[in-house]
Design an enzyme around this catalytic site. Sequence first.
Site, mmCIF file in Angstrom:
data_model
loop_
_atom_site.group_PDB
_atom_site.id
_atom_site.type_symbol
_atom_site.label_atom_id
_atom_site.label_comp_id
_atom_site.label_asym_id
_atom_site.label_seq_id
_atom_site.Cartn_x
_atom_site.Cartn_y
_atom_site.Cartn_z
ATOM 1 C CD GLN A 150 35.332 -12.538 -1.228
ATOM 2 O OE1 GLN A 150 34.987 -13.541 -1.209
ATOM 3 N NE2 GLN A 150 35.112 -11.490 -0.645
ATOM 4 C CE LYS A 166 29.695 -14.652 -6.378
ATOM 5 N NZ LYS A 166 29.495 -13.515 -6.016
ATOM 6 C CD GLU A 189 31.810 -12.653 -3.547
ATOM 7 O OE1 GLU A 189 30.760 -11.699 -4.041
ATOM 8 O OE2 GLU A 189 32.300 -13.628 -4.299
ATOM 9 C CG ASP A 340 30.839 -6.240 -2.326
ATOM 10 O OD1 ASP A 340 31.732 -5.249 -2.228
ATOM 11 O OD2 ASP A 340 30.715 -7.368 -2.939
ATOM 12 C CG ASP A 360 29.259 -9.757 -7.789
ATOM 13 O OD1 ASP A 360 29.097 -11.076 -7.760
ATOM 14 O OD2 ASP A 360 29.891 -9.109 -8.500
#
Length: 470
Positions: A150, A166, A189, A340, A360
Amino acid sequence: MRFRLRFMFWGTIFVCCTTLMTIFAVFREIGVPVAARVETIHRNIKKTLKHTSILDGINLLTGKERAVPDHQNASKYDEWVAGKRRQRPVWVSNESKRKNGTHLLHWQQFHADITENQMYSSNAPYMNDLLESLATTEIENVGLFHGGSQLKLHVKLVDGNYAMLKPMRTPRSLVYNYDEDQPFWFDVERHNAEIAAFHLDRILNFRRAPPCAGRVLNMTADIKMKTKDKDLLDTFFRDGGNTCFEGKCAPWFCNKDHPVCGRGEMLEVSLCVMIPFYHGNEDPILDRPNPWSHGVREARIWQEQNICDDILKNPDNAEGRFLLDLVEQSIFDFLMLNYDRHHFHMLQKYSSKGFVVALDNGKGFGNPDLDDLTLLGPLAQCCILRDSTFRYLKKVNGSKEKLSDHMRHTLVKDLIDPVIHEAHLEAIDRRLMKLLDLVGDCVDLYGEERVMVKGNLKLPFPETGVNMDM
Ligand SMILES: *[C@@H]1O[C@H](CO)[C@@H](O)[C@H](O)[C@H]1NC(C)=O
Ligand SMILES: *[C@@H]1O[C@H](CO)[C@@H](O)[C@H](O)[C@H]1NC(C)=O
Ligand SMILES: *[C@@H]1O[C@H](CO)[C@@H](O)[C@H](O)[C@H]1NC(C)=O
Ligand SMILES: *[C@@H]1O[C@H](CO)[C@@H](O)[C@H](O)[C@H]1NC(C)=O
Ligand SMILES: *[C@@H]1O[C@H](CO)[C@@H](O)[C@H](O)[C@H]1NC(C)=O
């Protein structure tokens, strides 16, 4: 010899009797028998396994929002959030400290505080300054971060520190269904999940996630004008008055139909500290496949049998903190519903002796309505848990101030407060009860002595082969 044999004989009788009594007690006293609970877990696993189809026909929930029936208000909610926003976070209350520009010292203190057992210490006196720094220090340059499927950016701050960025891609109250139409591996995400996850990890006293804070960037001034990365620069465009970029990552997450778009030029993001390089330039992170991964292929292995025994055959796993960390990571992932975790991470510096890093966490907090016990694979299959963690979780569960309250108290200080929708906070308290029920089942089956581990695991492991028929 005789004595030993006799001891073994009566020992065996004793163990059999207590086991029978325990099983009897479990069936009599707990409303839901263990067998039924295991059956439920098994069903959930089967359900998860069905989500193995292909990418076709699935719309990515980015850029242009897709309305989900129960959450028509998703974007309205985010407008409300944007309107509520302060100019500054409130991690640090001292104005003079703020005016002094860089927070270099706090980063250095943080780096020095990373040890074999923790990302940061329990008091971490520099933490508020570090979070403040993530939220406010000017950006020097930006580039695409290559790694993972991502979109993320690496950021250098003017004080020389590095962070992982992010971008916001979905509204806060959008619920990802984790069903056939929206399988877990296709989940986008969430920038805010990284922030909430850091605080959850800290509140649980695991202290294994990198610090993260929210901020709002001007996409032109803070990204476009700060990058030379052509894969980023060349994908900027404007759409209906909003600045957008496409970036470059796995094609199904980065494409023309699903860009990252700001409101006008302003984009909400999360910034997490980058783990410092090892030996100057080596990757600081060790990646290992997670034996209890929910990945489509891997999950089949552990869902058809209890793999704890196999894992314990490796002395590296059976001694030290590794397995206890993995159990806690499963608790962490269960509380925020994060599928995930195909890999777990450790620090290169400490090789396999170090703690399991909670890296993450962007796919957590996607659905507040679903509690999936299969995420507790390591706990359910090994039936072990750090004694201190159990006591803490039990205390929080029984106290007036819930885990969600602790979360609210700290998240309110972040610039992008409310960081996550209230429904996710309520889900944490509910999931905690369910998880304690599962621990209760383990204790009923094996006794507290065997389940609660003080300190690290030691060989020989008291009783392996926990049979939960998974
Ligand atoms: C949508 O917003 C209205 C008014 O703000 C509220 O009463 C309603 O409960 C919301 N619906 C959902 C699904 O969040
Ligand atoms: C703020 O920080 C300065 C310098 O670090 C210090 O002298 C001052 O006492 C602090 N003020 C408050 C209210 O904490
Ligand atoms: C700013 O920080 C520097 C270095 O840490 C320090 O020497 C100086 O006194 C600080 N200034 C103020 C106004 O706090
Ligand atoms: C964003 O930055 C650009 C370039 O500095 C500036 O022209 C623009 O006015 C800024 N936009 C906002 C909303 O502050
Ligand atoms: C957790 O809290 C719930 C609700 O208050 C209670 O029913 C349950 O027994 C508690 N669990 C433990 C292990 O204390």
